[in-house]
Write a protein that holds these residues in place. Structure first.
Motif, PDB file in Angstrom:
ATOM      1  N   THR A 167       0.742  -1.341   0.413  1.00 21.68           N
ATOM      2  CA  THR A 167      -0.044  -0.306  -0.381  1.00 21.68           C
ATOM      3  C   THR A 167       0.757   1.422   0.012  1.00 21.68           C
ATOM      4  O   THR A 167       0.077   2.100  -0.123  1.00 21.68           O
ATOM      5  CB  THR A 167      -1.192   0.050   1.312  1.00 21.68           C
TER       6      THR A 167
ATOM      7  N   ARG B   8       5.788   0.069  -3.498  1.00 17.06           N
ATOM      8  CA  ARG B   8       5.655  -1.543  -4.190  1.00 17.06           C
ATOM      9  C   ARG B   8       6.499  -1.945  -4.874  1.00 17.06           C
ATOM     10  O   ARG B   8       7.608  -1.333  -4.289  1.00 17.06           O
ATOM     11  CB  ARG B   8       4.817  -1.244  -5.840  1.00 17.06           C
TER      12      ARG B   8
ATOM     13  N   GLU C 167       4.220   4.410  -4.008  1.00 14.47           N
ATOM     14  CA  GLU C 167       2.614   4.010  -4.491  1.00 14.47           C
ATOM     15  C   GLU C 167       2.580   5.982  -4.637  1.00 14.47           C
ATOM     16  O   GLU C 167       2.040   6.348  -3.936  1.00 14.47           O
ATOM     17  CB  GLU C 167       1.649   3.705  -3.856  1.00 14.47           C
TER      18      GLU C 167
ATOM     19  N   GLU D 221       0.831   7.834  -1.992  1.00 18.10           N
ATOM     20  CA  GLU D 221       1.421   8.505  -1.039  1.00 18.10           C
ATOM     21  C   GLU D 221       1.898   9.337  -1.249  1.00 18.10           C
ATOM     22  O   GLU D 221       2.747   9.618  -0.200  1.00 18.10           O
ATOM     23  CB  GLU D 221       2.280   6.890  -0.583  1.00 18.10           C
TER      24      GLU D 221
END
Length: 189
Positions: A92, A95, A142, A145
């Motif tokens: 999350t 990656r 990600e 984020e």
């Protein structure tokens, strides 16, 4: 299914500190100077601190002609990578994906390990002139984020930047100076 044997991992942030890898129970047998082509380091990953503080963590962004230096680790087992997944918040927050990096010898630091790498018959290792290419795991933030859209930096925490700077022996002096140019933020108590 992922191979359970030795793995390659390219660190460009706080995991450049070998003690951090030990503390995170990621056993490794060698470290190398490595460069990720066509990517630029930014401190644009959000933190859990107050957004007004503009505290950011390391991330790489694709950018033609740029290079990100870091440390390539030969991690002894896939379990070590899975341990990193927990610390990196995979899938999350960051990656995990595979990329090619160029690996260089650091004379007097890892000569024998570099020569051993040259003799590798792994499909993830390719000898190319004065450097070696290795297909390695990397963690990339990600999109959701990132607090910063585009290519702007936030401020790294002082304790976080400390860990990054521990990779000095595997970095060129110019890149170390670039990293050291970020003014870190002390945490208010």
């Amino acid at each position: 299914m992922e191979d359970s044997g030795p793995q390659w991992y390219f660190a460009y942030g706080s995991n450049m500190n070998p003690q951090r890898m030990i503390d995170r129970k990621v056993p490794f047998s060698a470290r190398y100077r490595a460069v990720l082509n066509n990517h630029q380091l930014y401190f644009n990953k959000t933190s859990d601190f107050d957004p007004k503080e503009r505290i950011g963590f390391a991330n790489v962004e694709a950018e033609s002609g740029k290079e990100t230096e870091g440390v390539l680790y030969r991690v002894l087992t896939m379990q070590g990578i899975l341990n990193l997944d927990v610390f990196e918040g995979t899938p999350t927050v960051y990656r995990r994906e595979k990329v090619w990096v160029r690996v260089f010898n650091v004379p007097g630091v890892n000569d024998s390990a570099f020569e051993e790498l040259k003799r590798s018959n792994s499909p993830d290792v390719k000898v190319s002139g004065d450097y070696i290419k290795v297909f390695t795991w990397i963690y990339i933030t990600e999109p959701e984020e990132k607090i910063m859209e585009g290519k702007e930096n936030m401020i790294p925490l002082e304790s976080y930047l400390y860990h990054i700077l521990q990779g000095e022996s595997m970095l060129t002096p110019q890149y170390f100076q670039f990293l050291n140019s970020f003014s870190p933020k002390a945490v208010r108590k």
